[in-house]
Motif scaffolding. Sequence first.
Motif, PDB file in Angstrom:
ATOM      1  N   LEU A   1     -51.543 -83.575  55.386  1.00  0.00           N
ATOM      2  CA  LEU A   1     -52.370 -82.927  56.198  1.00  0.00           C
ATOM      3  C   LEU A   1     -51.396 -82.907  57.519  1.00  0.00           C
ATOM      4  O   LEU A   1     -51.009 -83.807  58.099  1.00  0.00           O
ATOM      5  CB  LEU A   1     -53.526 -83.583  56.782  1.00  0.00           C
ATOM      6  CG  LEU A   1     -54.528 -83.333  58.092  1.00  0.00           C
ATOM      7  CD1 LEU A   1     -55.066 -82.117  57.415  1.00  0.00           C
ATOM      8  CD2 LEU A   1     -55.516 -84.312  58.227  1.00  0.00           C
ATOM      9  N   THR A   2     -51.450 -81.562  58.179  1.00  0.00           N
ATOM     10  CA  THR A   2     -50.621 -81.258  59.218  1.00  0.00           C
ATOM     11  C   THR A   2     -51.457 -81.001  60.294  1.00  0.00           C
ATOM     12  O   THR A   2     -52.325 -79.825  60.195  1.00  0.00           O
ATOM     13  CB  THR A   2     -49.455 -80.035  58.860  1.00  0.00           C
ATOM     14  OG1 THR A   2     -48.833 -80.556  57.863  1.00  0.00           O
ATOM     15  CG2 THR A   2     -48.739 -79.922  60.170  1.00  0.00           C
ATOM     16  N   VAL A   3     -51.626 -81.627  61.394  1.00  0.00           N
ATOM     17  CA  VAL A   3     -52.315 -81.161  62.703  1.00  0.00           C
ATOM     18  C   VAL A   3     -51.253 -80.704  63.790  1.00  0.00           C
ATOM     19  O   VAL A   3     -50.551 -81.663  64.049  1.00  0.00           O
ATOM     20  CB  VAL A   3     -53.162 -82.394  63.073  1.00  0.00           C
ATOM     21  CG1 VAL A   3     -53.973 -81.895  64.228  1.00  0.00           C
ATOM     22  CG2 VAL A   3     -54.142 -83.064  61.931  1.00  0.00           C
ATOM     23  N   THR A   4     -51.455 -79.392  64.263  1.00  0.00           N
ATOM     24  CA  THR A   4     -50.653 -79.139  65.210  1.00  0.00           C
ATOM     25  C   THR A   4     -51.453 -78.914  66.362  1.00  0.00           C
ATOM     26  O   THR A   4     -52.308 -78.318  66.671  1.00  0.00           O
ATOM     27  CB  THR A   4     -50.053 -77.552  64.793  1.00  0.00           C
ATOM     28  OG1 THR A   4     -49.295 -77.790  63.637  1.00  0.00           O
ATOM     29  CG2 THR A   4     -48.993 -76.783  65.834  1.00  0.00           C
ATOM     30  N   MET A   5     -51.022 -79.626  67.498  1.00  0.00           N
ATOM     31  CA  MET A   5     -51.723 -79.580  68.785  1.00  0.00           C
ATOM     32  C   MET A   5     -50.744 -78.988  69.910  1.00  0.00           C
ATOM     33  O   MET A   5     -49.818 -79.662  70.168  1.00  0.00           O
ATOM     34  CB  MET A   5     -51.994 -81.194  68.929  1.00  0.00           C
ATOM     35  CG  MET A   5     -52.884 -81.611  68.072  1.00  0.00           C
ATOM     36  SD  MET A   5     -53.130 -83.327  67.566  1.00  0.00           S
ATOM     37  CE  MET A   5     -51.228 -83.647  66.992  1.00  0.00           C
ATOM     38  N   PRO A   6     -51.145 -78.187  70.736  1.00  0.00           N
ATOM     39  CA  PRO A   6     -50.382 -77.561  72.106  1.00  0.00           C
ATOM     40  C   PRO A   6     -50.344 -78.814  72.998  1.00  0.00           C
ATOM     41  O   PRO A   6     -51.467 -79.624  73.134  1.00  0.00           O
ATOM     42  CB  PRO A   6     -51.070 -76.444  72.512  1.00  0.00           C
ATOM     43  CG  PRO A   6     -51.708 -75.995  71.083  1.00  0.00           C
ATOM     44  CD  PRO A   6     -52.071 -77.148  70.466  1.00  0.00           C
ATOM     45  N   VAL A   7     -49.312 -79.207  73.784  1.00  0.00           N
ATOM     46  CA  VAL A   7     -49.398 -80.176  74.743  1.00  0.00           C
ATOM     47  C   VAL A   7     -49.593 -79.599  75.840  1.00  0.00           C
ATOM     48  O   VAL A   7     -49.174 -78.579  76.203  1.00  0.00           O
ATOM     49  CB  VAL A   7     -47.768 -80.947  74.699  1.00  0.00           C
ATOM     50  CG1 VAL A   7     -47.753 -81.959  75.908  1.00  0.00           C
ATOM     51  CG2 VAL A   7     -47.618 -81.548  73.457  1.00  0.00           C
TER      52      VAL A   7
END
Length: 286
Positions: free
Chosen positions: A277-283
Motif C-alpha cells: 500500500l502506497t500513501v502519497t501525502m503533500p507536505v
Amino acid sequence: METDSSLLSSELDQQRQDELYQQLLIKTMGKMPSDGNSSKFIRPHPGMCVKTFSLRDKQKVFVNICQSPEVPPPPELSHEKLVELLDSDDPTGYKVPMSLGEAHTEMDNSSNRCTVYDVVINGAFFQKCEKDALFQQFIMAVCLEGLENKYRLELSRDIKILKNRKFMGSLTEQNIRTKSKPVIQEIDSKDTQLQPSQAKTPQYCLLVEPPFGDPEYLVAEIQLPGVSSACSLVLDLGEDRLLLNARPSRFHLDIYFPFFVDQENSSAQYSTKTQVLTVTMPVMSS
C-alpha cells in the motif's frame, strides 16, 4: 468526531490488475475535520540553549528551546506517568506540540559560524521541564528527535545546556498552529473486531520527496503480505498520523509523521501484485 469506514474503494477488475498500482483506489479517504485558519505568527520567548554537534560533519549545532503561551500544551503528564512512559515499549505515544524553525547561521563566542535551530514549546510545559530534571531530559530528547525527523539530521546526544545564556543568536518569528491537532478516534460499530493486540505490525518505510531541500511529499510504503484485496483495508489519515487496519485482524499500524500533511489532497494505491500500500501525502508548508 466520526470516521469513514468506506475509505478504500473496490479493486479494479481482473483485466486491470496490472494497472492497479498506478490507479487511485481511495475514493473517499477518512479525514479529520479541518480547523480552518488555525495558525499565527508569534515571537518566541527565550528558554534554554542546548549545545550539540552533527554526527555527519562534526560541526557544532545549537538548539534554542523557546517557549510561548501560543503553542498548544501537550496532554497532562505527571512525573510518575513519564517514568511509566519511558519504561514502556512505545514512549513515542506521547506527543509534544512544538514549532521547529528553519536553521539560521550565527557566530559563537569564538567568532566561528555555527548552525542554530529554534524549537518552540508551550510556556507552561517549559516551566514544568525547568523544574524537573527528568522532564528536562525528556523535552531535550523530543526536540532533537523532532529536528532530526524534519530536517534529516543526525545529532549527537552528548549535549550541554549553556548556563549563562538562554538562546544563541537571535529569535525570529515563527508561524505556529494555535489549536491542538485532531486526534484519530477508535473505529466503532462494525470495525470493533479489529483488535490491535491480535494483529501484526506490518513493515513500512516513510520517504520524503524530494530527498533534499524543502519536503513536498511524504510517501508511506506499507507491506501487507497475504492481503489480496483493497476492500479489506480501513485507512484513516490525520494531519500527522496514519491509522491502518487490515481485516480480519491481520495487520494494525498506527504511526506519526514528522510533518503536517494535506489530508484533502492525499491519495493511496494498493498493488495486489506486490501487496504494498502506497500513501502519497503533500507536505503542508510551515
